[in-house]
Design a protein around this motif. Structure first.
Motif, PDB file in Angstrom:
ATOM      1  N   GLU A 117      69.529  22.704  56.237  1.00  0.00           N
ATOM      2  CA  GLU A 117      68.789  23.941  54.882  1.00  0.00           C
ATOM      3  C   GLU A 117      68.689  25.291  55.258  1.00  0.00           C
ATOM      4  OE1 GLU A 117      65.000  23.014  51.973  1.00  0.00           O
ATOM      5  OE2 GLU A 117      65.885  21.959  53.207  1.00  0.00           O
ATOM      6  N   HIS A 118      67.923  25.500  56.527  1.00  0.00           N
ATOM      7  CA  HIS A 118      67.534  26.579  57.093  1.00  0.00           C
ATOM      8  C   HIS A 118      68.094  27.272  58.525  1.00  0.00           C
ATOM      9  CE1 HIS A 118      63.698  24.982  55.174  1.00  0.00           C
ATOM     10  NE2 HIS A 118      63.315  25.809  55.015  1.00  0.00           N
ATOM     11  N   GLN A 135      70.140  34.263  64.000  1.00  0.00           N
ATOM     12  CA  GLN A 135      71.841  34.148  64.053  1.00  0.00           C
ATOM     13  C   GLN A 135      73.087  33.438  64.255  1.00  0.00           C
ATOM     14  OE1 GLN A 135      73.381  35.360  67.394  1.00  0.00           O
ATOM     15  NE2 GLN A 135      75.393  34.359  66.072  1.00  0.00           N
ATOM     16  N   GLU A 136      72.428  31.948  62.801  1.00  0.00           N
ATOM     17  CA  GLU A 136      72.902  31.541  61.699  1.00  0.00           C
ATOM     18  C   GLU A 136      73.324  31.707  60.699  1.00  0.00           C
ATOM     19  OE1 GLU A 136      71.877  27.138  63.846  1.00  0.00           O
ATOM     20  OE2 GLU A 136      70.831  27.940  62.641  1.00  0.00           O
ATOM     21  N   ALA A 137      72.271  32.477  60.262  1.00  0.00           N
ATOM     22  CA  ALA A 137      72.727  33.445  59.039  1.00  0.00           C
ATOM     23  C   ALA A 137      73.887  35.038  59.640  1.00  0.00           C
ATOM     24  CB  ALA A 137      71.076  33.893  58.491  1.00  0.00           C
ATOM     25  N   HIS A 158      60.956  32.724  56.830  1.00  0.00           N
ATOM     26  CA  HIS A 158      59.677  31.815  56.838  1.00  0.00           C
ATOM     27  C   HIS A 158      59.355  32.113  58.557  1.00  0.00           C
ATOM     28  CE1 HIS A 158      59.914  28.787  52.765  1.00  0.00           C
ATOM     29  NE2 HIS A 158      60.928  29.480  53.315  1.00  0.00           N
ATOM     30  N   ARG A 159      57.768  32.762  58.636  1.00  0.00           N
ATOM     31  CA  ARG A 159      58.189  32.765  60.012  1.00  0.00           C
ATOM     32  C   ARG A 159      57.172  31.482  60.341  1.00  0.00           C
ATOM     33  NH1 ARG A 159      57.625  37.077  63.382  1.00  0.00           N
ATOM     34  NH2 ARG A 159      58.086  38.278  61.353  1.00  0.00           N
ATOM     35  N   LEU A 160      57.597  30.330  61.578  1.00  0.00           N
ATOM     36  CA  LEU A 160      57.069  29.764  61.960  1.00  0.00           C
ATOM     37  C   LEU A 160      56.515  29.828  63.352  1.00  0.00           C
ATOM     38  CD1 LEU A 160      59.833  26.621  61.464  1.00  0.00           C
ATOM     39  CD2 LEU A 160      57.466  27.463  60.079  1.00  0.00           C
ATOM     40  N   GLY A 161      55.237  30.878  63.645  1.00  0.00           N
ATOM     41  CA  GLY A 161      54.724  31.113  64.954  1.00  0.00           C
ATOM     42  C   GLY A 161      55.599  32.211  65.177  1.00  0.00           C
ATOM     43  N   HIS A 211      59.124  32.530  66.054  1.00  0.00           N
ATOM     44  CA  HIS A 211      60.539  32.149  65.403  1.00  0.00           C
ATOM     45  C   HIS A 211      60.371  31.635  63.326  1.00  0.00           C
ATOM     46  CE1 HIS A 211      60.800  29.344  68.877  1.00  0.00           C
ATOM     47  NE2 HIS A 211      60.127  28.898  68.205  1.00  0.00           N
ATOM     48  N   VAL A 212      61.718  32.955  63.577  1.00  0.00           N
ATOM     49  CA  VAL A 212      61.699  33.165  61.764  1.00  0.00           C
ATOM     50  C   VAL A 212      63.188  31.648  61.065  1.00  0.00           C
ATOM     51  CG1 VAL A 212      62.542  34.800  60.397  1.00  0.00           C
ATOM     52  CG2 VAL A 212      61.537  35.679  62.231  1.00  0.00           C
ATOM     53  N   ARG A 213      62.876  31.701  60.244  1.00  0.00           N
ATOM     54  CA  ARG A 213      63.900  31.276  60.022  1.00  0.00           C
ATOM     55  C   ARG A 213      64.173  31.452  58.282  1.00  0.00           C
ATOM     56  NH1 ARG A 213      64.552  30.069  63.857  1.00  0.00           N
ATOM     57  NH2 ARG A 213      63.987  27.781  65.040  1.00  0.00           N
ATOM     58  N   LEU A 214      65.456  31.066  57.717  1.00  0.00           N
ATOM     59  CA  LEU A 214      65.922  31.664  56.296  1.00  0.00           C
ATOM     60  C   LEU A 214      66.710  30.728  56.079  1.00  0.00           C
ATOM     61  CD1 LEU A 214      66.179  34.356  58.222  1.00  0.00           C
ATOM     62  CD2 LEU A 214      66.518  35.303  56.169  1.00  0.00           C
ATOM     63  N   LYS A 215      65.830  30.284  54.102  1.00  0.00           N
ATOM     64  CA  LYS A 215      66.521  29.243  53.264  1.00  0.00           C
ATOM     65  C   LYS A 215      67.761  29.626  52.920  1.00  0.00           C
ATOM     66  CE  LYS A 215      64.381  26.508  50.882  1.00  0.00           C
ATOM     67  NZ  LYS A 215      63.508  26.039  49.675  1.00  0.00           N
ATOM     68  N   ARG A 216      69.014  27.920  53.125  1.00  0.00           N
ATOM     69  CA  ARG A 216      70.657  29.067  52.749  1.00  0.00           C
ATOM     70  C   ARG A 216      70.633  29.025  51.840  1.00  0.00           C
ATOM     71  NH1 ARG A 216      75.521  26.748  54.207  1.00  0.00           N
ATOM     72  NH2 ARG A 216      74.445  25.439  55.250  1.00  0.00           N
ATOM     73  N   THR A 217      69.691  29.105  50.994  1.00  0.00           N
ATOM     74  CA  THR A 217      69.453  28.965  48.593  1.00  0.00           C
ATOM     75  C   THR A 217      68.785  30.683  49.013  1.00  0.00           C
ATOM     76  OG1 THR A 217      67.755  28.832  48.795  1.00  0.00           O
ATOM     77  CG2 THR A 217      69.057  26.965  47.988  1.00  0.00           C
TER      78      THR A 217
END
Length: 71
Positions: A3-4, A8-10, A33-36, A38-44
């Motif tokens: 889902e996130h 690199q994966e994005a 989204h910032r988790l500390g 770390h940065v994450r991007l939602k697939r949607t």
């Protein structure tokens, strides 16, 4: 299916560079989204960004009309 994405994966998903994804993030052109640290991007959100860049093709008649108005 995840889902996130990491940055690199994005980049791999969009078939582009990590630098481009980081620029999208820094310019706030894509939600993230910032988790500390770390940065994450939602697939949607990534799919929405890709879909927003879609440019529809013209047929020949519409293209001529478009270019006449522009001149």
């Amino acid at each position: 299916m995840k889902e996130h994405f990491t940055v690199q994966e994005a980049a791999d998903y969009m078939n582009t560079t990590v630098r481009f994804v980081r620029r999208l993030i820094s310019e706030r052109r894509i939600p993230f989204h910032r988790l500390g640290r770390h940065v994450r991007l939602k697939r949607t959100d990534v799919d929405t960004f890709i879909d927003a860049g879609r440019v529809e093709a013209f047929d020949a008649v519409a293209a001529r009309r478009h270019y006449r108005r522009a001149s």
